[in-house]
Design an enzyme around this catalytic site. Structure first.
Site, PDB file in Angstrom:
ATOM      1  NE  ARG A 103      -2.416   0.806   3.666  1.00 21.91           N
ATOM      2  CZ  ARG A 103      -3.158   1.253   4.673  1.00 21.91           C
ATOM      3  NH1 ARG A 103      -4.467   1.295   4.547  1.00 21.91           N
ATOM      4  NH2 ARG A 103      -2.609   1.614   5.801  1.00 21.91           N
ATOM      5  CB  THR A 107      -1.875   7.208  -3.169  1.00 21.06           C
ATOM      6  OG1 THR A 107      -1.290   5.890  -3.247  1.00 21.06           O
ATOM      7  CG2 THR A 107      -0.947   8.204  -3.858  1.00 21.06           C
ATOM      8  CG  ASP A 199       2.555  -2.644   9.353  1.00 19.99           C
ATOM      9  OD1 ASP A 199       2.662  -3.832   8.985  1.00 19.99           O
ATOM     10  OD2 ASP A 199       2.713  -1.685   8.589  1.00 19.99           O
ATOM     11  CG  ASP A 202       6.197  -3.162  10.010  1.00 17.98           C
ATOM     12  OD1 ASP A 202       6.823  -3.697   9.080  1.00 17.98           O
ATOM     13  OD2 ASP A 202       5.985  -1.938  10.076  1.00 17.98           O
TER      14      ASP A 202
HETATM   15  C1  PRP Z   1      -1.243  -4.148   4.666  1.00 23.80           C
HETATM   16  C2  PRP Z   1      -2.169  -5.321   4.849  1.00 23.80           C
HETATM   17  C3  PRP Z   1      -3.009  -5.299   3.597  1.00 23.80           C
HETATM   18  C4  PRP Z   1      -3.125  -3.831   3.325  1.00 23.80           C
HETATM   19  C5  PRP Z   1      -4.481  -3.403   3.778  1.00 23.80           C
HETATM   20  O1  PRP Z   1      -0.211  -4.483   3.823  1.00 23.80           O
HETATM   21  O2  PRP Z   1      -1.514  -6.533   5.046  1.00 23.80           O
HETATM   22  O3  PRP Z   1      -2.396  -5.985   2.508  1.00 23.80           O
HETATM   23  O4  PRP Z   1      -2.111  -3.170   4.095  1.00 23.80           O
HETATM   24  O5  PRP Z   1      -4.717  -2.103   3.445  1.00 23.80           O
HETATM   25  P1  PRP Z   1      -5.826  -1.663   2.410  1.00 23.80           P
HETATM   26  O6  PRP Z   1      -7.068  -2.421   2.737  1.00 23.80           O
HETATM   27  O7  PRP Z   1      -5.967  -0.182   2.700  1.00 23.80           O
HETATM   28  O8  PRP Z   1      -5.317  -1.928   1.027  1.00 23.80           O
HETATM   29  P2  PRP Z   1       1.024  -3.492   3.542  1.00 23.80           P
HETATM   30  O9  PRP Z   1       0.758  -2.635   2.348  1.00 23.80           O
HETATM   31  O10 PRP Z   1       1.377  -2.774   4.802  1.00 23.80           O
HETATM   32  O11 PRP Z   1       2.159  -4.462   3.106  1.00 23.80           O
HETATM   33  P3  PRP Z   1       2.911  -5.593   3.950  1.00 23.80           P
HETATM   34  O12 PRP Z   1       1.922  -6.683   4.241  1.00 23.80           O
HETATM   35  O13 PRP Z   1       3.983  -6.029   3.015  1.00 23.80           O
HETATM   36  O14 PRP Z   1       3.470  -4.984   5.212  1.00 23.80           O
HETATM   37  N1  URA Z   2      -2.366  -2.478   7.230  1.00 27.25           N
HETATM   38  C1  URA Z   2      -2.049  -2.908   8.471  1.00 27.25           C
HETATM   39  O1  URA Z   2      -1.120  -3.716   8.635  1.00 27.25           O
HETATM   40  N2  URA Z   2      -2.730  -2.413   9.522  1.00 27.25           N
HETATM   41  C2  URA Z   2      -3.748  -1.528   9.367  1.00 27.25           C
HETATM   42  O2  URA Z   2      -4.353  -1.138  10.368  1.00 27.25           O
HETATM   43  C3  URA Z   2      -4.059  -1.101   8.068  1.00 27.25           C
HETATM   44  C4  URA Z   2      -3.353  -1.595   7.016  1.00 27.25           C
END
Ligand code: PRP
Ligand code: URA
Length: 208
Positions: A103, A107, A199, A202
Site C-alpha cells: 500500500r 495515496t 501493522d 511488521d
Molecule cells: C497491509 C495489509 C493489507 C493492506 C491493507 O499491507 O496486510 O495488505 O495493508 O490495506 P488496504 O485495505 O488499505 O489496502 P502493507 O501494504 O502494509 O504491506 P505488507 O503486508 O507487506 O506490510
Molecule cells: N495495514 C495494516 O497492517 N494495519 C492496518 O491497520 C491497516 C493496514
C-alpha cells in the site's frame, strides 16, 4: 450487510484479543495469525463441494464424502503469508498462489509487485488471505486479478476489517463473501484500522 460474516466464536475472540495486545511479541503474534487463519478458514468453507465416497472401516463400509473443489489459497504479501500454514493443516492439498501488493503510504493505493499466476486457472475456489481489510484497496485489486485469471468462486478471509474496506469490497465485488474475526470502528487519518492491531506485516516479521 449481506455476504459479510463476523465470527461469533469465543475461541476466535480470545485469540484475537491476544493478537491485538501491544505486548504480544512476533513469535506469539505469528502463532496466533496461523491459528486464527485456520479457524476462520474452517468457518468460511462450510459450502465447499463434496461427492460421495464409500470407505471400508474395520467394521464394515461407511458412506462418506470427499472434497471436489480444487482450492487455491491466495495470501497477499506480506502479511497474508502468516495465515497459510494454519489453513494448510486443514487442507494440505490446497494450492498457494502468492500476490505481492503493498500500500503506497501517501495515496493508500495498492501497488502490485509480484504475480506469477499461470495463464489458466488451476483451481475452482480461491480464498484471498490478508489479516487486514483497511481501505479495501489491496483486497479489491487481488480479486480483480483473480477474476481476470478466470476464477469463478472467490472468498476473502481476514482478521480485522474496517467499515470503509467492507464498503469498497461490496461496491466492487458484491459476489465475494467476506469472513472476518471482527469488524472494527474506523480508519485513522493514515489509513490504519482503529482499534486494530497496528501493522500486521511488521508485527509478524519483526520489522516495525
Ligand atoms: C497491509 C495489509 C493489507 C493492506 C491493507 O499491507 O496486510 O495488505 O495493508 O490495506 P488496504 O485495505 O488499505 O489496502 P502493507 O501494504 O502494509 O504491506 P505488507 O503486508 O507487506 O506490510
Ligand atoms: N495495514 C495494516 O497492517 N494495519 C492496518 O491497520 C491497516 C493496514
Amino acid at each position: 450487510m449481506s455476504n459479510v460474516y463476523e465470527s461469533q466464536h469465543p475461541l476466535i475472540a480470545h485469540k484475537l484479543t491476544k493478537l491485538r495486545d501491544v505486548a504480544t511479541e512476533p513469535k506469539k503474534f505469528r502463532e496466533l495469525v496461523r491459528e486464527l487463519g485456520g479457524l476462520l478458514c474452517y468457518e468460511a468453507t462450510q459450502d465447499l463441494g463434496v461427492q460421495p465416497l464409500a470407505v471400508k472401516t474395520p467394521m464394515g463400509e461407511a458412506e462418506g464424502v470427499e472434497l471436489t473443489d480444487r482450492i487455491g489459497l491466495v495470501p497477499i504479501l506480506r502479511a497474508g503469508l502468516g495465515m497459510v500454514e494454519g489453513i494448510w493443516e486443514l487442507m494440505p492439498n490446497a494450492e498457494v498462489w502468492h500476490i505481492g501488493l503493498y500500500r503506497d503510504e501517501k495515496t493508500l493505493r495498492p501497488v502490485e509487485y509480484y504475480n506469477k499466476l499461470p495463464v489458466s486457472p488451476t483451481v475452482e475456489v480461491c480464498l484471498v488471505l490478508d489479516p487486514m481489510l483497511a481501505t479495501g484497496g489491496s483486497a479489491a485489486a487481488t480479486v480483480d486479478i483473480l477474476k481476470k485469471w478466470g476464477v469463478k468462486r472467490i472468498k476473502f478471509v481476514g482478521l480485522l476489517g474496517a467499515p470503509e474496506g467492507i464498503q469498497l469490497m461490496q461496491e466492487r465485488h458484491p459476489d465475494v463473501p467476506i469472513h472476518l474475526a471482527k469488524i472494527d470502528s474506523h480508519l485513522n487519518e493514515i489509513g490504519y484500522i482503529v482499534p486494530g492491531l497496528g501493522d500486521a506485516g511488521d508485527r509478524q516479521f519483526g520489522t516495525g
